[in-house]
Design an enzyme around this catalytic site. Sequence first.
Site, PDB file in Angstrom:
ATOM      1  N   GLU A 129     -13.756   5.749 -37.455  1.00 32.91           N
ATOM      2  CA  GLU A 129     -13.819   5.248 -36.083  1.00 32.91           C
ATOM      3  C   GLU A 129     -14.462   3.858 -36.034  1.00 32.91           C
ATOM      4  OE1 GLU A 129     -15.553   8.225 -33.543  1.00 32.91           O
ATOM      5  OE2 GLU A 129     -13.953   9.661 -33.931  1.00 32.91           O
ATOM      6  N   GLU A 276      -9.704  14.970 -37.420  1.00 31.99           N
ATOM      7  CA  GLU A 276     -10.798  15.774 -36.863  1.00 31.99           C
ATOM      8  C   GLU A 276     -10.343  16.394 -35.553  1.00 31.99           C
ATOM      9  OE1 GLU A 276     -14.463  13.726 -36.218  1.00 31.99           O
ATOM     10  OE2 GLU A 276     -14.603  12.964 -38.273  1.00 31.99           O
TER      11      GLU A 276
END
Length: 519
Positions: A129, A276
């Site tokens: 991220e 995820e």
Amino acid sequence: MANPKLNLYFFCIISILFNFVPGIKAAQQGQEQPYVGVNIGTDVSNFLAPADLVAFLQLQKITHVRLYDADVNILKALAKTKIRVIISVPNNQLIAIGSSNTTAASWIGRNVAAFHPETLIIAISVGDEVLTTIPSSAPVLMPAIESLYSALVAANLHTEIKVSTPCAASIVLDPFPPSQAFFNQSLSPVMSQLLQFLSRTKSPMMMNLYPYYVFMQNNGVVPLDNSLFKPLTPAKEMIDPNTLLHYTNVLDAMIDSVYFSMKNLNVTDVVILVTETGWPSKGDSKEPYATTDNADTYNSNLIKHVFDRSGTPLHPEITSSAYFYELFNEDLRSPPVSEANWGLFYGNSTPVYLLHVSGSGTFLANDTTNQTYCIAADGIDTKTLQAALDWACGPGRANCSEIQPGESCYQPNNVKSHASYAFDSYYQKEGRAGGSCDFKGVAMITTTDPSYGSCIFPGSKKVSNTTSQQVVNSTQASGAVTIRFSSLHGTRLNDFHNEGFRMILAGVTFCLFYSLFLP
């Protein structure tokens, strides 16, 4: 003289094979069965030793894992196991790798080439991220990715190991309806480069997608049932007014919003990999929907959804594989409470809850296998255990005959061993009902068979008394899917081959009749 009808017949056959065989080859190269994997975070008290961790993964039938680094000891332990691994470049190493081809080559040599192929590394996730959590590092992200890929090319590993970077869902703006979604325009330069790279190298777009946060942040606008994959009436389905596509769950809508965003940048051949996803099992007063029931429901339904292979409304032909966040509760994580409670298992490898996925065998402590056991917990004093043992064999009416002197489970002659047998006897007698494996906090559920030598625990006896024919019949009667956690070509390719054979046979018949009826 050559027979023109015969020549035409063979020409027709050759044409069919010429056009069909490449299709088989393409299917073999490109068609993978979707799978479910797990992320392994290590902020866990008394984290399992690498060898024990790998044994646990094998016991749970987990065949795909993602590490948040490239832990040498874990990679060594995974060798020759057929467990497929995504390793990661931590965010704090991006600048060094993105600034130096030599550093990138050294990283590949040290963390990839030294282990592959004995350890089946299938991908490298570069950072995590980065674009949303450390935007200052965005300029070095693509140089790092390109340098690592070049190092893989030099090592002749680039066709086996993909390179990508996991992105947060927040890079997509205006995500619903999906057809209106687009990437944050401030990220467009990097996203364009990234997508062109992924397209060129046939690598996946890695996305961390959490319907839990969508539900929590939208203050009741998104229904809980939609977030948990629960069955919906048509009136409760979410409809994209621009495409008229019907969405029955939030995750599909999130995936399609990424596909539409990629299309806006003229990229349509990159597949999404959900690196995820999950649901927390416990939270504080501000997170009332972080419960074991909701976590169980989401994760169980996610497994069913992936292996149903129905894709998304926009791309029914493509089903994204997904990695659970995460394998263990990371009890060392900072608040809020939910941060430490995303795991499927506690750090001692006992399940936080039992997934409800009929037909999935022993995968992830499934509750339909009859293969859960109740044993004495570690660290309990002998006096407390003895009191629980006395209750189990007395008022609890557990069958304790096997732990009497001279019987098969008498040795080792200690309280903990005898208590484990008695606890499991009571637990199985009660049908593994909720609360039947507690004994005032001194017992715990495990999916590891505690039997040893000639001592067979009651749970194992119950499993062995169920014939394979009964298991098959019960699975068929329930209409449950059979889940195989493998990235190897399987059912779909076999179906393709069977259908292909029928197509060839029909084509041959057509050619025969066509040539016979020609003048």
